[in-house]
Design a protein around this motif. Structure first.
Motif, PDB file in Angstrom:
ATOM      1  N   VAL A 179      38.400 -56.717 -14.726  1.00 49.36           N
ATOM      2  CA  VAL A 179      37.855 -55.632 -15.621  1.00 49.36           C
ATOM      3  C   VAL A 179      36.482 -55.195 -15.148  1.00 49.36           C
ATOM      4  CG1 VAL A 179      37.631 -54.777 -18.259  1.00 49.36           C
ATOM      5  CG2 VAL A 179      39.375 -56.306 -17.602  1.00 49.36           C
ATOM      6  N   SER A 180      36.340 -53.886 -15.514  1.00 57.12           N
ATOM      7  CA  SER A 180      34.829 -53.309 -15.166  1.00 57.12           C
ATOM      8  C   SER A 180      34.514 -52.314 -16.546  1.00 57.12           C
ATOM      9  CB  SER A 180      34.834 -52.337 -13.997  1.00 57.12           C
ATOM     10  OG  SER A 180      34.830 -52.907 -12.685  1.00 57.12           O
ATOM     11  N   ILE A 181      33.501 -52.588 -16.870  1.00 54.95           N
ATOM     12  CA  ILE A 181      33.073 -51.836 -18.183  1.00 54.95           C
ATOM     13  C   ILE A 181      31.838 -51.050 -17.707  1.00 54.95           C
ATOM     14  CG2 ILE A 181      34.322 -53.168 -19.925  1.00 54.95           C
ATOM     15  CD1 ILE A 181      31.834 -54.450 -20.536  1.00 54.95           C
ATOM     16  N   PHE A 182      31.828 -49.810 -18.199  1.00 56.32           N
ATOM     17  CA  PHE A 182      30.582 -49.067 -17.851  1.00 56.32           C
ATOM     18  C   PHE A 182      29.942 -48.734 -19.194  1.00 56.32           C
ATOM     19  CE2 PHE A 182      32.987 -48.502 -13.983  1.00 56.32           C
ATOM     20  CZ  PHE A 182      31.860 -48.259 -13.145  1.00 56.32           C
ATOM     21  N   ILE A 183      28.618 -48.918 -19.383  1.00 56.03           N
ATOM     22  CA  ILE A 183      27.836 -48.730 -20.539  1.00 56.03           C
ATOM     23  C   ILE A 183      26.619 -47.809 -20.417  1.00 56.03           C
ATOM     24  CG2 ILE A 183      26.548 -49.597 -22.602  1.00 56.03           C
ATOM     25  CD1 ILE A 183      29.632 -50.496 -22.854  1.00 56.03           C
ATOM     26  N   GLY A 184      26.439 -47.098 -20.980  1.00 61.16           N
ATOM     27  CA  GLY A 184      25.057 -46.061 -20.702  1.00 61.16           C
ATOM     28  C   GLY A 184      23.826 -46.606 -21.560  1.00 61.16           C
ATOM     29  N   SER A 185      22.904 -45.921 -20.973  1.00 64.21           N
ATOM     30  CA  SER A 185      21.616 -46.339 -21.455  1.00 64.21           C
ATOM     31  C   SER A 185      21.294 -45.803 -23.108  1.00 64.21           C
ATOM     32  CB  SER A 185      20.349 -45.678 -20.477  1.00 64.21           C
ATOM     33  OG  SER A 185      20.546 -44.523 -20.530  1.00 64.21           O
ATOM     34  N   GLU A 186      20.270 -45.538 -23.479  1.00 64.55           N
ATOM     35  CA  GLU A 186      20.168 -45.100 -24.899  1.00 64.55           C
ATOM     36  C   GLU A 186      20.403 -43.698 -25.058  1.00 64.55           C
ATOM     37  OE1 GLU A 186      16.730 -48.190 -24.050  1.00 64.55           O
ATOM     38  OE2 GLU A 186      17.926 -46.451 -22.686  1.00 64.55           O
ATOM     39  N   GLY A 187      20.352 -42.658 -24.010  1.00 71.23           N
ATOM     40  CA  GLY A 187      20.897 -41.490 -24.117  1.00 71.23           C
ATOM     41  C   GLY A 187      22.420 -41.427 -23.845  1.00 71.23           C
ATOM     42  N   GLY A 188      23.076 -42.544 -23.466  1.00 71.03           N
ATOM     43  CA  GLY A 188      24.618 -42.546 -23.170  1.00 71.03           C
ATOM     44  C   GLY A 188      24.719 -41.505 -21.795  1.00 71.03           C
ATOM     45  N   PHE A 189      25.848 -41.263 -21.487  1.00 66.71           N
ATOM     46  CA  PHE A 189      26.458 -40.542 -20.343  1.00 66.71           C
ATOM     47  C   PHE A 189      26.582 -38.968 -20.762  1.00 66.71           C
ATOM     48  CE2 PHE A 189      28.418 -44.643 -19.911  1.00 66.71           C
ATOM     49  CZ  PHE A 189      27.691 -45.079 -18.595  1.00 66.71           C
ATOM     50  N   GLU A 190      26.157 -38.219 -19.523  1.00 71.05           N
ATOM     51  CA  GLU A 190      26.258 -36.831 -19.570  1.00 71.05           C
ATOM     52  C   GLU A 190      27.790 -36.537 -19.295  1.00 71.05           C
ATOM     53  OE1 GLU A 190      23.706 -35.010 -16.773  1.00 71.05           O
ATOM     54  OE2 GLU A 190      21.897 -35.343 -18.062  1.00 71.05           O
ATOM     55  N   GLU A 191      28.311 -35.266 -19.885  1.00 71.65           N
ATOM     56  CA  GLU A 191      29.734 -35.141 -19.430  1.00 71.65           C
ATOM     57  C   GLU A 191      30.234 -34.840 -18.157  1.00 71.65           C
ATOM     58  OE1 GLU A 191      33.794 -34.374 -20.458  1.00 71.65           O
ATOM     59  OE2 GLU A 191      32.188 -34.782 -21.860  1.00 71.65           O
ATOM     60  N   SER A 192      29.277 -34.547 -17.343  1.00 66.46           N
ATOM     61  CA  SER A 192      29.481 -34.558 -15.757  1.00 66.46           C
ATOM     62  C   SER A 192      29.644 -35.910 -15.167  1.00 66.46           C
ATOM     63  CB  SER A 192      28.538 -33.707 -15.155  1.00 66.46           C
ATOM     64  OG  SER A 192      27.222 -34.493 -15.345  1.00 66.46           O
ATOM     65  N   GLU A 193      29.066 -36.948 -15.672  1.00 70.45           N
ATOM     66  CA  GLU A 193      29.131 -38.219 -15.434  1.00 70.45           C
ATOM     67  C   GLU A 193      30.421 -38.871 -15.709  1.00 70.45           C
ATOM     68  OE1 GLU A 193      24.504 -40.267 -15.155  1.00 70.45           O
ATOM     69  OE2 GLU A 193      25.451 -39.785 -17.102  1.00 70.45           O
ATOM     70  N   ILE A 194      30.799 -38.614 -17.025  1.00 71.12           N
ATOM     71  CA  ILE A 194      32.087 -38.814 -17.521  1.00 71.12           C
ATOM     72  C   ILE A 194      33.213 -38.333 -16.831  1.00 71.12           C
ATOM     73  CG2 ILE A 194      33.719 -38.884 -19.226  1.00 71.12           C
ATOM     74  CD1 ILE A 194      31.532 -40.744 -19.916  1.00 71.12           C
ATOM     75  N   GLU A 195      33.183 -36.935 -16.329  1.00 73.32           N
ATOM     76  CA  GLU A 195      34.181 -36.213 -15.353  1.00 73.32           C
ATOM     77  C   GLU A 195      34.171 -37.129 -14.086  1.00 73.32           C
ATOM     78  OE1 GLU A 195      33.030 -32.528 -15.365  1.00 73.32           O
ATOM     79  OE2 GLU A 195      33.771 -32.010 -17.573  1.00 73.32           O
ATOM     80  N   MET A 196      32.987 -37.600 -13.541  1.00 76.44           N
ATOM     81  CA  MET A 196      32.939 -38.103 -12.132  1.00 76.44           C
ATOM     82  C   MET A 196      33.613 -39.651 -12.175  1.00 76.44           C
ATOM     83  SD  MET A 196      31.304 -40.837 -10.387  1.00 76.44           S
ATOM     84  CE  MET A 196      29.696 -41.020 -11.251  1.00 76.44           C
ATOM     85  N   LEU A 197      33.302 -40.236 -13.447  1.00 83.10           N
ATOM     86  CA  LEU A 197      33.954 -41.451 -13.396  1.00 83.10           C
ATOM     87  C   LEU A 197      35.673 -41.304 -13.498  1.00 83.10           C
ATOM     88  CD1 LEU A 197      31.430 -43.160 -15.921  1.00 83.10           C
ATOM     89  CD2 LEU A 197      31.848 -43.833 -13.504  1.00 83.10           C
ATOM     90  N   ARG A 198      36.116 -40.646 -14.395  1.00 77.39           N
ATOM     91  CA  ARG A 198      37.396 -40.134 -14.438  1.00 77.39           C
ATOM     92  C   ARG A 198      38.153 -39.770 -13.155  1.00 77.39           C
ATOM     93  NH1 ARG A 198      36.917 -35.862 -18.978  1.00 77.39           N
ATOM     94  NH2 ARG A 198      36.609 -37.179 -20.864  1.00 77.39           N
ATOM     95  N   SER A 199      37.268 -39.199 -12.293  1.00 76.66           N
ATOM     96  CA  SER A 199      37.949 -38.855 -10.890  1.00 76.66           C
ATOM     97  C   SER A 199      38.035 -39.967 -10.220  1.00 76.66           C
ATOM     98  CB  SER A 199      37.130 -37.901 -10.143  1.00 76.66           C
ATOM     99  OG  SER A 199      35.859 -38.201  -9.823  1.00 76.66           O
ATOM    100  N   LYS A 200      37.038 -41.223 -10.194  1.00 77.47           N
ATOM    101  CA  LYS A 200      37.189 -42.472  -9.654  1.00 77.47           C
ATOM    102  C   LYS A 200      38.178 -43.385 -10.393  1.00 77.47           C
ATOM    103  CE  LYS A 200      33.962 -41.082  -6.744  1.00 77.47           C
ATOM    104  NZ  LYS A 200      34.179 -40.918  -5.281  1.00 77.47           N
ATOM    105  N   GLY A 201      39.019 -42.940 -11.218  1.00 78.58           N
ATOM    106  CA  GLY A 201      39.989 -43.959 -11.896  1.00 78.58           C
ATOM    107  C   GLY A 201      39.550 -44.695 -13.174  1.00 78.58           C
ATOM    108  N   VAL A 202      38.267 -44.383 -13.542  1.00 76.22           N
ATOM    109  CA  VAL A 202      37.720 -45.267 -14.686  1.00 76.22           C
ATOM    110  C   VAL A 202      38.346 -44.357 -16.307  1.00 76.22           C
ATOM    111  CG1 VAL A 202      35.585 -46.043 -16.059  1.00 76.22           C
ATOM    112  CG2 VAL A 202      35.665 -45.854 -13.364  1.00 76.22           C
ATOM    113  N   THR A 203      38.953 -45.346 -16.951  1.00 78.96           N
ATOM    114  CA  THR A 203      39.269 -44.604 -18.125  1.00 78.96           C
ATOM    115  C   THR A 203      38.594 -44.621 -19.367  1.00 78.96           C
ATOM    116  OG1 THR A 203      41.429 -45.581 -17.446  1.00 78.96           O
ATOM    117  CG2 THR A 203      41.272 -45.263 -19.852  1.00 78.96           C
ATOM    118  N   ASN A 204      38.617 -43.629 -20.053  1.00 84.73           N
ATOM    119  CA  ASN A 204      37.350 -43.346 -21.333  1.00 84.73           C
ATOM    120  C   ASN A 204      38.208 -44.635 -22.407  1.00 84.73           C
ATOM    121  OD1 ASN A 204      36.526 -41.252 -20.138  1.00 84.73           O
ATOM    122  ND2 ASN A 204      36.539 -40.016 -22.054  1.00 84.73           N
TER     123      ASN A 204
END
Length: 239
Positions: free
Chosen positions: A185-210
């Motif tokens: 399992v891989s888990i992605f956690i953001g820093s204090e400011g969290g992720f930008e929407e564009s970063e979430i979209e990029m992760l989704r395109s790589k197969g990472v699930t919200n």
């Protein structure tokens, strides 16, 4: 009982040197005849008796068995760089909870942006923290703290059974993502400011699930520990 890791597999005898030997002599003040545990790279747990203490410490194996403390699931934590000493805390507690590998990542909202020399020192410190936490929690391995990656590099790097990102926009529950008992399992956690929407979209395109950790917004240093605890629970590694 004192708990140490060896650099090679062994049977019968082993010589402990360096910082571990110094720790045995000066901090623990152990004596000849006392017992300690060594864990070898093959995840064998060796109960040993101290035969001699000089600059090095020589021990003889009494018995050995497979280390039973390792989780059945391997979890890689991709953690956005945090401010101050929060990463120290995250590394320590993540190791205690059973993480296999920690990869610091640089995201758009990271406030901490150390240069290469500073990052090397930080990584070395985090690896020492990981070692101490692995000894304290009696792990069968010392989880590795990897060099810094960009978020895109990290997304392209993951090939696990399940990859998830925790985002305030919500997503699937950890229970549903763990229902097929994934081995990695891989888990992605953001820093204090969290992720930008564009970063979430990029992760989704790589197969990472919200994925979601509930309706509350957790701090950057709380989220990875909550996620790891839930993963270990739903894969029966907290029984």
């Amino acid at each position: 009982m004192a708990w140490f890791f060896t650099e090679e597999n062994f049977k019968d005898k082993y010589v402990i040197s360096g910082e571990d030997a110094q720790h045995i002599r000066k901090s623990l003040r152990m004596k000849e005849g006392e017992e300690l545990t060594l864990v070898s790279p093959d995840k064998e747990e060796h109960l040993c008796k101290i035969e001699s203490i000089n600059e090095d410490v020589t021990v003889r194996e009494i018995s050995s068995k497979k280390c039973e403390q390792e989780p059945t699931v391997e979890v890689t934590l991709y953690q956005g760089l945090t401010k101050g000493d929060k990463m120290d805390f995250i590394v320590q507690k993540a190791v205690e909870l059973g993480v296999t590998e920690i990869v610091p990542i640089l995201t758009n909202r990271c406030i901490s942006r150390p240069d290469q020399k500073s990052m090397k020192k930080k990584t070395e410190r985090w690896q020492k923290i990981a070692l101490g936490a692995a000894q304290q929690s009696r792990r069968g391995i010392v989880p590795e703290v990897k060099p810094l990656l960009t978020l895109k590099e990290a997304a392209e790097n993951t090939k696990d059974d399940v990859s998830m990102v925790f985002y305030e926009g919500g997503g699937d529950s950890i229970a549903s993502l763990m229902k097929n008992s994934p081995k990695t399992v891989s888990i992605f956690i953001g820093s204090e400011g969290g992720f930008e929407e564009s970063e979430i979209e990029m992760l989704r395109s790589k197969g990472v699930t919200n994925a979601t950790l509930g309706k509350r917004i957790l701090r950057a240093e709380t989220a990875p520990l909550a996620a790891l605890s839930a993963i270990m629970f739903y894969t029966s590694n907290m029984e």
